[in-house]
Design an enzyme around this catalytic site. Structure first.
Site, short mmCIF file in Angstrom:
data_model
loop_
_atom_site.label_atom_id
_atom_site.label_comp_id
_atom_site.label_asym_id
_atom_site.label_seq_id
_atom_site.Cartn_x
_atom_site.Cartn_y
_atom_site.Cartn_z
N GLY A 61 0.82 -1.21 0.00
CA GLY A 61 0.00 0.00 0.00
C GLY A 61 0.85 1.25 0.00
N GLY A 71 2.64 3.77 1.39
CA GLY A 71 3.18 4.06 2.72
C GLY A 71 3.75 5.45 2.84
CG ASP A 82 10.62 8.60 7.00
OD1 ASP A 82 10.19 8.10 5.93
OD2 ASP A 82 11.69 9.22 7.06
NE ARG A 113 4.11 7.76 -8.77
CZ ARG A 113 4.67 6.70 -8.18
NH1 ARG A 113 5.91 6.35 -8.49
NH2 ARG A 113 4.02 6.02 -7.28
CG ASP A 126 5.22 -3.83 -4.91
OD1 ASP A 126 5.79 -4.92 -5.11
OD2 ASP A 126 5.78 -2.85 -4.43
CG ASN A 127 7.56 -1.28 -7.51
OD1 ASN A 127 6.75 -0.60 -6.88
ND2 ASN A 127 8.71 -1.66 -7.00
CG ASP A 155 7.29 2.79 -7.50
OD1 ASP A 155 6.71 3.88 -7.60
OD2 ASP A 155 7.12 2.02 -6.54
P1 AMP Z 1 8.99 0.88 -3.23
O1 AMP Z 1 10.28 0.22 -2.94
O2 AMP Z 1 9.13 2.36 -3.41
O3 AMP Z 1 8.21 0.25 -4.32
O4 AMP Z 1 8.12 0.72 -1.90
C1 AMP Z 1 7.72 -0.52 -1.39
C2 AMP Z 1 6.76 -0.31 -0.23
O5 AMP Z 1 7.42 0.36 0.86
C3 AMP Z 1 5.55 0.55 -0.56
O6 AMP Z 1 4.46 0.03 0.16
C4 AMP Z 1 5.95 1.91 -0.06
O7 AMP Z 1 4.85 2.72 0.24
C5 AMP Z 1 6.72 1.55 1.20
N1 AMP Z 1 7.69 2.60 1.56
C6 AMP Z 1 8.84 2.91 0.92
N2 AMP Z 1 9.46 3.94 1.54
C7 AMP Z 1 8.71 4.29 2.58
C8 AMP Z 1 8.81 5.29 3.62
N3 AMP Z 1 9.83 6.14 3.67
N4 AMP Z 1 7.82 5.35 4.53
C9 AMP Z 1 6.77 4.50 4.50
N5 AMP Z 1 6.62 3.54 3.57
C10 AMP Z 1 7.56 3.44 2.62
MG MG Z 2 6.60 0.81 -5.28
#
Ligand code: AMP
Ligand code: MG
Length: 468
Positions: free
Chosen positions: A87, A89, A117, A168, A240-241, A250
């Protein structure tokens, strides 16, 4: 004039288990670093000339009229391992504008933040801004970047770093993992609602789950072929990406090839090379198999569904190979490839891998007749070039074909790193230079000749990192 963004939100009309209502968290001192005026025009945004006011909006401090902010639920396979709840985050969807999602990324904690964070630092924000806009100019389907705002706050990573928020724009943020989240919960009403929404939005001609799956497979096959033809490595092709729309989404540990190697990997977390350059064509098939699995419950007869979906997924590898054979042929000036032409293209790639030749510059040099200079084993290249020239004799306009298929400018990894380091010191000049050059990546303009230079050893980027 006051800011007007023509929101028309449809995702929030879906069952509310698919998202969580959440506002962006305000930031201390928002300052606009980059604003994409042409993109704003295409979205129908008006009254956007006051940058201080815009920074308040795209930093997350002021909600624009008509926004209906949510964090979206999704799940996904990360490096092949199932994660039932991911989700948004650190992102908030403000709403839809002219059919496109407008999302703030780095906008604070949400119910999906887990231990994160909710924030982003300047580096990944500017990296996504530059690379996504470069991909668009290269002709690769992608999410876009509307705004980058410095927050005036420090985010804690290995050290304290300046915070930022990216706005975005995407055809949607519906991912393979969005379908997976609902299928895994056995929430078939939610799955049906998501499916109807995704069909209406992206593939209105699809008359059922099979046609939808086939359309996504085709869009993703086209996308991955385009990545490969510009030397792009996504780096984290988790489900998820992987967007249903067929857009690149992403820009975390992504990278562009400098010297060609089929198994090149940059991402620090991709230790086994799952998402290596040439493996992207296998992984996207795997991802589509996950989508197919998630769609099965929508079909009245599971056995029929599995048989039909399996056939569709199995058809993807040969489709990818045919698309790549076509793309590679165009890169060497051939429009209607014959059977042997794939071999001709692959022979060049093999020589490039053996010599560590620069991917972008070697293909660009085919047009100007200087490719030999890019190679170490020039005799071997000459043997290839003779066969190639003989083949080109029966092509109409090989130079024009090659110019259109071979960019001269890509966002080289070392220039991205240099741009980020300068921006952290408050110098946005390298960002501006990159943006101006990469806006016309197929044109060899003297003012941007410096962007063509591969890294010297000390500049070389060996590892890229997730964009958090
Ligand atoms: P990503 O690697 O950007 O595809 O992120 C994978 C998951 O980690 C997703 O659910 C993001 O929302 C969550 N996520 C990545 N960075 C953060 C952050 N700084 N704070 C909270 N959730 C994060
Ligand atoms: Mg992602």
């Amino acid at each position: 004039m006051t800011l007007s963004i023509p929101f028309e939100n449809s995702y929030t009309r879906l069952p509310d288990r698919l998202f969580a209502r959440i506002n962006p968290e305000p930031v201390a001192a928002p300052e606009m670093l980059a604003y994409n005026h042409p993109l704003a025009r295409t979205l129908g945004i008006t009254g956007d000339d006051d940058m201080a006011a815009l920074a308040q909006v795209f930093g997350g401090n002021t909600l624009p009229d008509g926004a209906d902010p949510i964090a979206q639920l999704y799940a996904g396979h990360q490096f092949g391992h199932w994660n039932p709840q991911l989700g948004d985050g650190r992102a908030v969807l403000l709403g839809e504008v002219n059919g496109f999602d407008m999302q703030l990324k780095g906008s604070g904690r949400t119910p999906f933040s887990r231990n994160g964070d909710g924030r982003a630092w300047l580096g990944p924000v500017l990296r996504e801004f530059v690379v996504s806009e470069a991909m668009h100019a290269l002709g690769v389907p992608t999410t876009r970047a509307l705004a980058a705002v410095a927050t005036g706050e420090t985010v804690q990573r290995e050290r304290g770093l300046p915070g930022a928020v990216l706005t975005r724009i995407a055809s949607s943020h519906i991912r393979v993992g969005t379908f997976q989240a609902l299928a895994a919960r056995q929430d078939y009403d939610g799955l049906r609602a998501l499916f109807d929404h995704a069909v209406a939005r992206h593939y209105p001609q699809a008359d059922g789950p099979l046609a939808f799956l086939e359309a996504v497979i085709e869009a993703q096959a086209q996308l991955v072929t385009k990545w490969m033809s510009v030397g792009f490595i996504h780096g984290v092709m988790n489900t998820d990406n992987c967007a249903i729309s067929g857009e690149t989404i992403d820009y975390g540990p992504c990278a562009f090839l400098d010297e060609y190697h089929p198994l090149a990997v940059f991402s620090s977390i991709d230790q086994r090379g799952r998402y290596a350059y040439a493996r992207q064509a296998e992984i996207i098939v795997w991802n589509m198999a996950q989508l197919a699995t998630a769609l099965v419950p929508l079909m009245p007869d599971a056995d029929v569904a599995i048989a039909d979906f399996t056939k569709a997924v199995h058809g993807m590898a040969p489709r990818l190979e045919a698309l790549w054979a076509e793309a590679l042929a165009r890169k060497i000036g051939i429009t209607a490839p014959r059977k042997d032409d794939f071999d001709l293209g692959n022979r060049l790639l093999a020589l490039m891998a053996q010599d560590g030749a620069d991917f972008t510059n070697t293909f660009a040099a085919l047009v100007t007749g200087t490719a030999r200079d890019q190679m170490t084993d020039r005799d071997a290249f000459e043997v290839w070039a003779q066969d190639w020239q003989a083949r080109l004799a029966s092509e109409d306009a090989p130079e024009a074909v090659m110019r259109a298929a071979n960019p001269v400018l890509i966002p080289r990894n070392h220039r991205i790193e240099e741009m980020i380091a300068a921006a952290v010191d408050g110098d946005m000049a390298p960002f501006t230079h990159l943006m101006q050059g990469l806006a016309k990546p197929y044109e060899d303009r003297p003012a941007f000749a410096d962007l063509r230079r591969p890294p010297v050893e000390s500049e070389r980027v060996h590892r890229t990192f997730c964009g958090t």
